[in-house]
Design a protein around this motif. Structure first.
Motif, mmCIF file in Angstrom:
data_model
loop_
_atom_site.group_PDB
_atom_site.id
_atom_site.type_symbol
_atom_site.label_atom_id
_atom_site.label_comp_id
_atom_site.label_asym_id
_atom_site.label_seq_id
_atom_site.Cartn_x
_atom_site.Cartn_y
_atom_site.Cartn_z
ATOM 1 N N ALA A 9 0.847 -1.204 0.000
ATOM 2 C CA ALA A 9 0.000 0.000 0.000
ATOM 3 C C ALA A 9 0.877 1.247 0.000
ATOM 4 O O ALA A 9 1.653 1.457 0.932
ATOM 5 C CB ALA A 9 -0.923 0.000 1.214
ATOM 6 N N PRO A 20 -5.385 4.210 -0.274
ATOM 7 C CA PRO A 20 -5.580 3.243 0.813
ATOM 8 C C PRO A 20 -6.369 3.788 1.999
ATOM 9 O O PRO A 20 -7.018 3.027 2.720
ATOM 10 C CB PRO A 20 -4.149 2.892 1.234
ATOM 11 C CG PRO A 20 -3.328 3.165 0.032
ATOM 12 C CD PRO A 20 -3.954 4.372 -0.600
ATOM 13 N N ILE A 30 -7.976 0.229 2.992
ATOM 14 C CA ILE A 30 -6.948 -0.700 3.445
ATOM 15 C C ILE A 30 -7.436 -1.550 4.610
ATOM 16 O O ILE A 30 -7.097 -2.735 4.722
ATOM 17 C CB ILE A 30 -5.642 0.048 3.810
ATOM 18 C CG1 ILE A 30 -4.464 -0.928 3.918
ATOM 19 C CG2 ILE A 30 -5.796 0.859 5.072
ATOM 20 C CD1 ILE A 30 -4.092 -1.583 2.621
ATOM 21 N N THR A 49 3.985 -0.709 3.556
ATOM 22 C CA THR A 49 3.770 0.641 3.047
ATOM 23 C C THR A 49 5.045 1.466 3.099
ATOM 24 O O THR A 49 6.017 1.090 3.764
ATOM 25 C CB THR A 49 2.657 1.344 3.847
ATOM 26 O OG1 THR A 49 2.370 2.621 3.249
ATOM 27 C CG2 THR A 49 3.068 1.540 5.306
ATOM 28 N N GLY A 98 -4.098 -4.026 -2.642
ATOM 29 C CA GLY A 98 -4.632 -3.118 -1.630
ATOM 30 C C GLY A 98 -5.808 -2.291 -2.089
ATOM 31 O O GLY A 98 -6.366 -1.517 -1.293
ATOM 32 N N ASP A 99 -6.217 -2.450 -3.353
ATOM 33 C CA ASP A 99 -7.348 -1.664 -3.850
ATOM 34 C C ASP A 99 -8.556 -2.539 -4.184
ATOM 35 O O ASP A 99 -9.402 -2.173 -4.986
ATOM 36 C CB ASP A 99 -6.940 -0.839 -5.081
ATOM 37 C CG ASP A 99 -6.402 -1.704 -6.213
ATOM 38 O OD1 ASP A 99 -6.420 -2.943 -6.093
ATOM 39 O OD2 ASP A 99 -5.956 -1.132 -7.228
#
Length: 247
Positions: A9, A20, A30, A49, A98-99
């Motif tokens: 992310a 996120p 997220i 991240t 992460g999406d």
């Protein structure tokens, strides 16, 4: 199985900065991905991240997170650094997008199941294409597989070419698959593929997985019937919010 789930992310997305942390019906994107992944059979889930805002947010809702470098060109590279930062050894890593806030735990487990075969190096999901529009959508990569369901090639164009068949009927003449962007790696293979330079096929199609195929690695696929919906742009988010409002 000792499988580590990693959700890469980053904050600085070109098309959707801060994606996120975007809220979807009371929870960040997220957090929704993390909670869905945590329902699977993974031994551990963490967010990787390069932004302290994301790190602090994940820790605040009780999740696991690590800081990784800002130089990574792909989620695969970020996953490898996050894996290296772990105190506990893992044999496999699954890279969870992460999406995709509504990813199903069953899809993650389907990728994990590919590693029950000792010969599996890399794994991903595919889904049968049912419409002409989906088949010719260049933003939805297609996959050609062999009889063992190993990937032969990925392309933004529909392949194979169905000769002597009207293009609007191709999806009825042949079984086409689209790629679902979740990856599993045997950790020794993960280390190897992060050392590879970009390949000609990868650069032509802008598809990272072609680098692995071009260098001789094998990608096992599993067929899912479940749909996923990635949020790439603010417009995608508006569609999701509108659909949730109707529920």
């Amino acid at each position: 199985m000792d499988i580590l789930g990693i959700i890469p992310a980053r904050f600085a997305s070109t098309r959707f900065p801060g994606k996120p942390l975007t809220e979807i019906k009371g929870k960040s994107m997220i957090q929704r991905v993390y909670e869905q992944a945590s329902k699977s059979s993974l031994a551990r889930v963490l967010v990787a991240t390069d932004d302290t805002r994301i790190l602090e947010h994940v820790l605040a809702f009780g999740g696991n997170a690590v800081m990784t470098g800002a130089h990574h060109q792909s989620g695969t590279d970020r996953c490898f650094e996050a894996y290296q930062l772990q105190d506990t050894p893992f044999s496999y890593v699954i890279n969870i997008q992460g999406d995709e806030p509504f990813i199903k735990p069953e899809q993650i487990d389907l990728v994990a199941a590919c590693f029950r075969k000792p010969a599996t190096q890399l794994a991903t999901l595919i889904k049968e294409i049912k419409s002409h529009e989906e088949l010719f959508n260049v933003n939805s990569p297609k996959v050609v597989v062999n009889t063992s369901k190993e990937a032969l090639y990925f392309s933004r164009q529909p392949i194979p070419y169905c000769r002597n068949v009207p293009i609007e009927d191709w999806h009825e003449q042949h079984t086409y698959y689209k790629h679902i962007g979740i990856y599993g790696y045997r950790t020794d293979i993960l280390e190897q593929i992060t050392q590879l330079p970009p390949s000609a096929l990868e650069l032509a199609e802008s598809l990272e997985q072609l680098r692995w195929l071009e260098h001789g690695f094998r990608i096992t696929t599993a067929v899912t019937t479940l749909e996923t919906f990635g949020i790439d742009t603010p417009e995608d988010l508006l569609k999701v919010q509108a659909a949730l409002a109707e529920d």
